[in-house]
Design a protein around this motif. Sequence first.
Motif, PDB file in Angstrom:
ATOM      1  N   GLN A 119       4.685  24.842  27.503  1.00 63.24           N
ATOM      2  CA  GLN A 119       4.427  25.384  28.840  1.00 63.24           C
ATOM      3  C   GLN A 119       3.347  24.571  29.523  1.00 63.24           C
ATOM      4  OE1 GLN A 119       3.280  29.292  27.022  1.00 63.24           O
ATOM      5  NE2 GLN A 119       1.641  29.248  28.547  1.00 63.24           N
ATOM      6  N   GLU A 120       3.287  24.696  30.850  1.00 61.81           N
ATOM      7  CA  GLU A 120       2.347  23.889  31.628  1.00 61.81           C
ATOM      8  C   GLU A 120       0.920  24.161  31.177  1.00 61.81           C
ATOM      9  OE1 GLU A 120       5.285  22.122  33.971  1.00 61.81           O
ATOM     10  OE2 GLU A 120       3.149  21.659  33.818  1.00 61.81           O
ATOM     11  N   LYS A 143      -3.088  24.079  31.908  1.00 65.30           N
ATOM     12  CA  LYS A 143      -4.025  24.100  33.040  1.00 65.30           C
ATOM     13  C   LYS A 143      -5.177  23.139  32.763  1.00 65.30           C
ATOM     14  CE  LYS A 143      -6.772  27.494  35.649  1.00 65.30           C
ATOM     15  NZ  LYS A 143      -7.290  28.881  35.561  1.00 65.30           N
ATOM     16  N   ALA A 196      -4.903  19.855  34.464  1.00 66.70           N
ATOM     17  CA  ALA A 196      -3.464  19.778  34.759  1.00 66.70           C
ATOM     18  C   ALA A 196      -2.794  18.551  34.146  1.00 66.70           C
ATOM     19  CB  ALA A 196      -3.235  19.805  36.279  1.00 66.70           C
ATOM     20  N   LYS A 241       2.730  17.923  29.916  1.00 66.43           N
ATOM     21  CA  LYS A 241       2.966  18.712  28.704  1.00 66.43           C
ATOM     22  C   LYS A 241       2.863  17.844  27.442  1.00 66.43           C
ATOM     23  CE  LYS A 241       6.374  21.817  30.698  1.00 66.43           C
ATOM     24  NZ  LYS A 241       7.733  22.251  30.456  1.00 66.43           N
TER      25      LYS A 241
END
Length: 636
Positions: A583-584, A586, A603, A606
Amino acid sequence: MKHFLFFLFLFVPVFTGLGQEHPDALLKQLNLQQWRDFVPSQAGDMYDVKHYELNLNVDPNVREISGTVTTSFQMLTEGNSVGFDLYRNMIIDSIYYAGQKLSSYTFAEDIINIHLPATLAQGDFGKIAISYHGAPQYEGFEAFSVDTHSKNKILWTLSQPYGAYTWWPCKQTLTDKADSIDVVVTVPNRDNRVASNGVLVETLETEDFITYHWKHKHPVATYLIAIAVTNYLELRTQVDIPGQNPIPVIDYAYPEELQAWSMDQRYVKQAMQFLSERFILYPFADEKYGHARFPYMGGMEHQTMSFMYNLGESLVVHELAHQWFGDYITCGSWHDIWLNEGFAMYCEGLYREHYSPTTFRGWRLEYLSSVTGSPGGSVYRYDISDVNAIFDSRLTYYKGTLVLHTLRKQVGDEAFFNGIRSYLQDPDLTGGFAQTENLRQHIEQAADTSLIEFFDDWIYREGYPSYTIGWQPGDTKSRIKISQVTSHPSVDFFKLKVPIRFTGAAKDTIVWVPNTENGQIFEIDLGFRPTQVECDPNFELITRNNKVVAETIVTGMNNPAGKKVEIYPNPSPTGNIHIHSLQEIKQIEVYTLDGKRIGQTDAPAKETDIQLNTGNYLVKISFYDNTNYTEKLIVK
Ligand SMILES: [Zn+2]
């Protein structure tokens, strides 16, 4: 070319035992040893061969030759001399230049060096006629030989790799093809026929002699020019390819084998259609293809007229495939011989895959066992000093073939075959020569990927990987950890997509995992519960001694926070850490163990790499759902 190893092993003791039958057998073997240090000459480097006319007189009862070879050439540099390769035991009778007899030449160390009466400018044309005679020296695969079949004599030539200059004055090189040739052979008129390259344009008969004139209008490498003479009977047929003129097939058979040869002509039709469809049309379709029977146990792909021990299906496919791979495009050095032999053999496999697909896997296994039977050896032949070094069965042939299959499986069928078709249509290579790098570039372009490492590992370096697959049985998801050791220190890691088969109660599937580093972990959602795992079950790669071991594989995927992330390797030997998230992410933060933050990435992708110095750390990964995961990380 191809030789039957199995038969050779069986027959060699018999040959030496029957000394009278083959008085030359032992002598020939001994002679092979004298040629270990052969270095191709640069005799003809100053000109480009345009045309050879070989005007020869032979008699299959005598291992001798006489004749005149006329070479038309164009100067590549300004100069007043030209050179030819000819073995030292030949006797030169005369040399003519532009109708003028020359005495200004030297003949030493297997090179004729001819001083021209005037200097030629770069680009000027010239023509030299050399008349000579003698009993050719044995070389390589004999080069020029006389044998017996059913009490009849046969004379045959096989010049690959360094034999042409033992029986005719030539430019014996892999840098220059004649644009066309005429081969005019006069033999005693006693049922003799002469097989050679191209189209038979004329026969001239007198009471005592008969002359066969063959003309070939395509570029041809020196070693692919050949003659065979005996009481052949001719068998004609043709291959029909939709949308093309029929391709004539002209076979020269021993009379005592006529029926069998006639039957076996079916193979060449099927093979010609298959190869023309799979690659490009047979390159010499405007002339002919043919086979001439000869006594050497194997075959040789003389251009448009292969010399054959028999018309066995595999041998027919092999020698025919050489017309594309070896003749139309010729290996640009003997180091690159796998471009001829690896392809010719792989075409045998492709033909099998097409016409009897269930046998293709076993065919690969047979050669795989041989290739991986020793830990080292390269497909690229660094030592080209003799035929044994060049024509190494295990490496030039078998490994060359299996590397092509491995490559196909890495880039996919479409890119692989498109790349080869593009190679076969490259105007810089067709009618000329190619080196390994030319093939690499064409397949790279078709696959849109770099193959430098692949070719480096598999062609220029040595060995193969053995895999250990750690497997943690789960429900419908399987976790595997893939590691490899290599058989030879020249390669420390083979980067490959590796096929893993998962077998369940009612279902099985093969997953190709991209193995880019040791200890790599994959979690695979199969949708069924596997009970068995196998590595490379269908022998698509060159591997051996693979094993699957039950192992509890702990990854970030299974971390206490339940996050879909893994951080590895941990501990890390190099400081290069890979973060793989489902999942992305942060934010990634790195702390010392006492809580001091030393790095941060916002950010990231992945799939992210971070680099750390030796020490102990805490890596904290934060996600957009405000959850996070922290792992202690050790860099050794
Ligand atoms: Zn071959």
